[in-house]
Design a protein around this motif. Structure first.
Motif, PDB file in Angstrom:
ATOM      1  N   LYS A 171       0.837  -1.194   0.000  1.00  0.00           N
ATOM      2  CA  LYS A 171       0.000   0.000   0.000  1.00  0.00           C
ATOM      3  C   LYS A 171       0.879   1.254   0.000  1.00  0.00           C
ATOM      4  O   LYS A 171       0.638   2.202  -0.742  1.00  0.00           O
ATOM      5  N   GLN A 172       1.943   1.271   0.832  1.00  0.00           N
ATOM      6  CA  GLN A 172       2.858   2.416   0.910  1.00  0.00           C
ATOM      7  C   GLN A 172       3.603   2.612  -0.409  1.00  0.00           C
ATOM      8  O   GLN A 172       3.897   3.737  -0.793  1.00  0.00           O
ATOM      9  N   GLN A 173       3.881   1.509  -1.084  1.00  0.00           N
ATOM     10  CA  GLN A 173       4.595   1.596  -2.369  1.00  0.00           C
ATOM     11  C   GLN A 173       3.634   1.801  -3.536  1.00  0.00           C
ATOM     12  O   GLN A 173       4.052   1.843  -4.679  1.00  0.00           O
ATOM     13  N   LYS A 174       2.340   1.894  -3.214  1.00  0.00           N
ATOM     14  CA  LYS A 174       1.296   2.126  -4.209  1.00  0.00           C
ATOM     15  C   LYS A 174       1.264   1.044  -5.277  1.00  0.00           C
ATOM     16  O   LYS A 174       1.193   1.309  -6.471  1.00  0.00           O
ATOM     17  N   VAL A 175       1.339  -0.212  -4.819  1.00  0.00           N
ATOM     18  CA  VAL A 175       1.249  -1.355  -5.719  1.00  0.00           C
ATOM     19  C   VAL A 175      -0.228  -1.536  -6.076  1.00  0.00           C
ATOM     20  O   VAL A 175      -1.086  -1.625  -5.188  1.00  0.00           O
ATOM     21  N   ILE A 176      -0.529  -1.585  -7.355  1.00  0.00           N
ATOM     22  CA  ILE A 176      -1.917  -1.714  -7.816  1.00  0.00           C
ATOM     23  C   ILE A 176      -2.388  -3.162  -7.624  1.00  0.00           C
ATOM     24  O   ILE A 176      -1.699  -4.107  -7.986  1.00  0.00           O
ATOM     25  N   GLY A 177      -3.571  -3.314  -7.038  1.00  0.00           N
ATOM     26  CA  GLY A 177      -4.194  -4.624  -6.839  1.00  0.00           C
ATOM     27  C   GLY A 177      -3.606  -5.419  -5.697  1.00  0.00           C
ATOM     28  O   GLY A 177      -3.769  -6.636  -5.625  1.00  0.00           O
ATOM     29  N   TYR A 178      -2.921  -4.785  -4.768  1.00  0.00           N
ATOM     30  CA  TYR A 178      -2.260  -5.492  -3.654  1.00  0.00           C
ATOM     31  C   TYR A 178      -3.246  -6.227  -2.750  1.00  0.00           C
ATOM     32  O   TYR A 178      -2.917  -7.246  -2.166  1.00  0.00           O
ATOM     33  N   SER A 179      -4.474  -5.710  -2.628  1.00  0.00           N
ATOM     34  CA  SER A 179      -5.421  -6.303  -1.677  1.00  0.00           C
ATOM     35  C   SER A 179      -5.863  -7.708  -2.082  1.00  0.00           C
ATOM     36  O   SER A 179      -6.273  -8.500  -1.244  1.00  0.00           O
ATOM     37  N   LYS A 180      -5.739  -8.067  -3.364  1.00  0.00           N
ATOM     38  CA  LYS A 180      -6.165  -9.385  -3.837  1.00  0.00           C
ATOM     39  C   LYS A 180      -4.995 -10.342  -4.021  1.00  0.00           C
ATOM     40  O   LYS A 180      -5.178 -11.462  -4.485  1.00  0.00           O
ATOM     41  N   MET A 181      -3.757  -9.907  -3.696  1.00  0.00           N
ATOM     42  CA  MET A 181      -2.567 -10.737  -3.935  1.00  0.00           C
ATOM     43  C   MET A 181      -2.296 -11.665  -2.765  1.00  0.00           C
ATOM     44  O   MET A 181      -2.580 -11.332  -1.619  1.00  0.00           O
ATOM     45  N   ASN A 182      -1.705 -12.840  -3.098  1.00  0.00           N
ATOM     46  CA  ASN A 182      -1.263 -13.757  -2.038  1.00  0.00           C
ATOM     47  C   ASN A 182       0.161 -13.372  -1.633  1.00  0.00           C
ATOM     48  O   ASN A 182       0.757 -12.449  -2.203  1.00  0.00           O
ATOM     49  N   LYS A 183       0.748 -14.071  -0.698  1.00  0.00           N
ATOM     50  CA  LYS A 183       2.050 -13.721  -0.122  1.00  0.00           C
ATOM     51  C   LYS A 183       3.149 -13.682  -1.175  1.00  0.00           C
ATOM     52  O   LYS A 183       3.920 -12.721  -1.251  1.00  0.00           O
ATOM     53  N   SER A 184       3.267 -14.696  -2.030  1.00  0.00           N
ATOM     54  CA  SER A 184       4.333 -14.742  -3.043  1.00  0.00           C
ATOM     55  C   SER A 184       4.172 -13.618  -4.062  1.00  0.00           C
ATOM     56  O   SER A 184       5.159 -13.036  -4.520  1.00  0.00           O
ATOM     57  N   GLU A 185       2.908 -13.283  -4.418  1.00  0.00           N
ATOM     58  CA  GLU A 185       2.669 -12.190  -5.363  1.00  0.00           C
ATOM     59  C   GLU A 185       3.035 -10.842  -4.720  1.00  0.00           C
ATOM     60  O   GLU A 185       3.609  -9.976  -5.378  1.00  0.00           O
ATOM     61  N   LEU A 186       2.693 -10.688  -3.457  1.00  0.00           N
ATOM     62  CA  LEU A 186       3.058  -9.457  -2.744  1.00  0.00           C
ATOM     63  C   LEU A 186       4.572  -9.278  -2.666  1.00  0.00           C
ATOM     64  O   LEU A 186       5.088  -8.189  -2.911  1.00  0.00           O
ATOM     65  N   ALA A 188       6.855 -10.519  -4.675  1.00  0.00           N
ATOM     66  CA  ALA A 188       7.377 -10.222  -6.024  1.00  0.00           C
ATOM     67  C   ALA A 188       7.101  -8.761  -6.387  1.00  0.00           C
ATOM     68  O   ALA A 188       7.960  -8.086  -6.978  1.00  0.00           O
ATOM     69  N   ALA A 189       5.901  -8.246  -6.064  1.00  0.00           N
ATOM     70  CA  ALA A 189       5.523  -6.872  -6.401  1.00  0.00           C
ATOM     71  C   ALA A 189       6.356  -5.865  -5.600  1.00  0.00           C
ATOM     72  O   ALA A 189       6.782  -4.832  -6.119  1.00  0.00           O
ATOM     73  N   ILE A 190       6.578  -6.149  -4.328  1.00  0.00           N
ATOM     74  CA  ILE A 190       7.332  -5.242  -3.465  1.00  0.00           C
ATOM     75  C   ILE A 190       8.814  -5.224  -3.852  1.00  0.00           C
ATOM     76  O   ILE A 190       9.476  -4.178  -3.844  1.00  0.00           O
ATOM     77  N   ALA A 191       9.349  -6.360  -4.240  1.00  0.00           N
ATOM     78  CA  ALA A 191      10.790  -6.498  -4.540  1.00  0.00           C
ATOM     79  C   ALA A 191      11.173  -5.804  -5.838  1.00  0.00           C
ATOM     80  O   ALA A 191      12.352  -5.566  -6.069  1.00  0.00           O
ATOM     81  N   LYS A 192      10.209  -5.442  -6.685  1.00  0.00           N
ATOM     82  CA  LYS A 192      10.533  -4.820  -7.981  1.00  0.00           C
ATOM     83  C   LYS A 192      11.182  -3.498  -7.829  1.00  0.00           C
ATOM     84  O   LYS A 192      11.093  -2.629  -7.182  1.00  0.00           O
TER      85      LYS A 192
END
Length: 192
Positions: A171-186, A188-192
């Motif tokens: 949420k702080q990094q403004k990742v789109i669609g974070y609320s529907k992601m599972n742990k591995s997807e989160l 991967a999205a944060i690490a980008k």
């Protein structure tokens, strides 16, 4: 006499060569030696300009060292030994100066030294190019290794976090669609 040895007042001598062409430290060292022995081992060669002045033909360094000696001790450095060229024999004496006092390396010696230096410079330039090539190919590899290690350490940190903590970070990094992601997807999205 065609060439006379005399003691000439330093203030009556001039040189067409600039003093700035010589090291002041070397001039001072030589001046101190001139004062110590009260003379010079390598007399100046002068031409008469007029009754009151002379010009250095050879021994410009020695002249400036004598001038420096006069600056240090005006009394001891007032006169300097010199050969005074008779105007009638100046041309012959100039040839003698060139042969006896201005010997240089022979042409072959200079050529050999230049060839040796050129070869050394070429060899060094080739070595520098090789080193540059090695470094330019290794930089990306090193960068990738550092990046991979950083990613691994970040992923292990994220693995220790809970899903709600990861969602807050997303949420702080403004990742789109974070609320529907599972742990591995989160992760991967944060690490980008």
């Amino acid at each position: 006499m065609k060439l006379s040895n005399s003691f000439i007042a330093v203030k009556k001598i001039s040189s067409p060569v600039l003093r700035s062409q010589f090291s002041e430290d070397k001039l001072t060292q030589t001046a101190e030696l001139i004062l110590k022995v009260e003379g010079i081992i390598n007399p100046l060669i002068l031409r008469i300009i007029n009754a009151q002045s002379y010009e250095v033909v050879d021994g410009h360094f020695e002249y400036y060292a004598a001038a420096r000696a006069k600056e240090i001790d005006p009394q001891k450095g007032e006169y300097i030994g010199a050969f005074v060229i008779d105007p009638d024999n100046e041309e012959v004496l100039q040839k003698q100066i060139e042969l006896m006092r201005k010997r240089e390396f022979g042409d072959n010696e200079v050529k050999e030294k230049l060839e040796s230096l050129t070869a050394q410079i070429t060899e060094l330039a080739e070595s520098v190019k090789k080193i540059e090539n090695i470094l330019s190919t290794q930089k990306p590899k090193l960068g990738n290794q550092k990046k991979t290690q950083k990613e691994k350490s970040e992923k292990s940190e994220y693995d220790a976090m809970t899903v709600p903590q990861l969602k807050e970070m997303a949420k702080q990094q403004k990742v789109i669609g974070y609320s529907k992601m599972n742990k591995s997807e989160l992760i991967a999205a944060i690490a980008k």
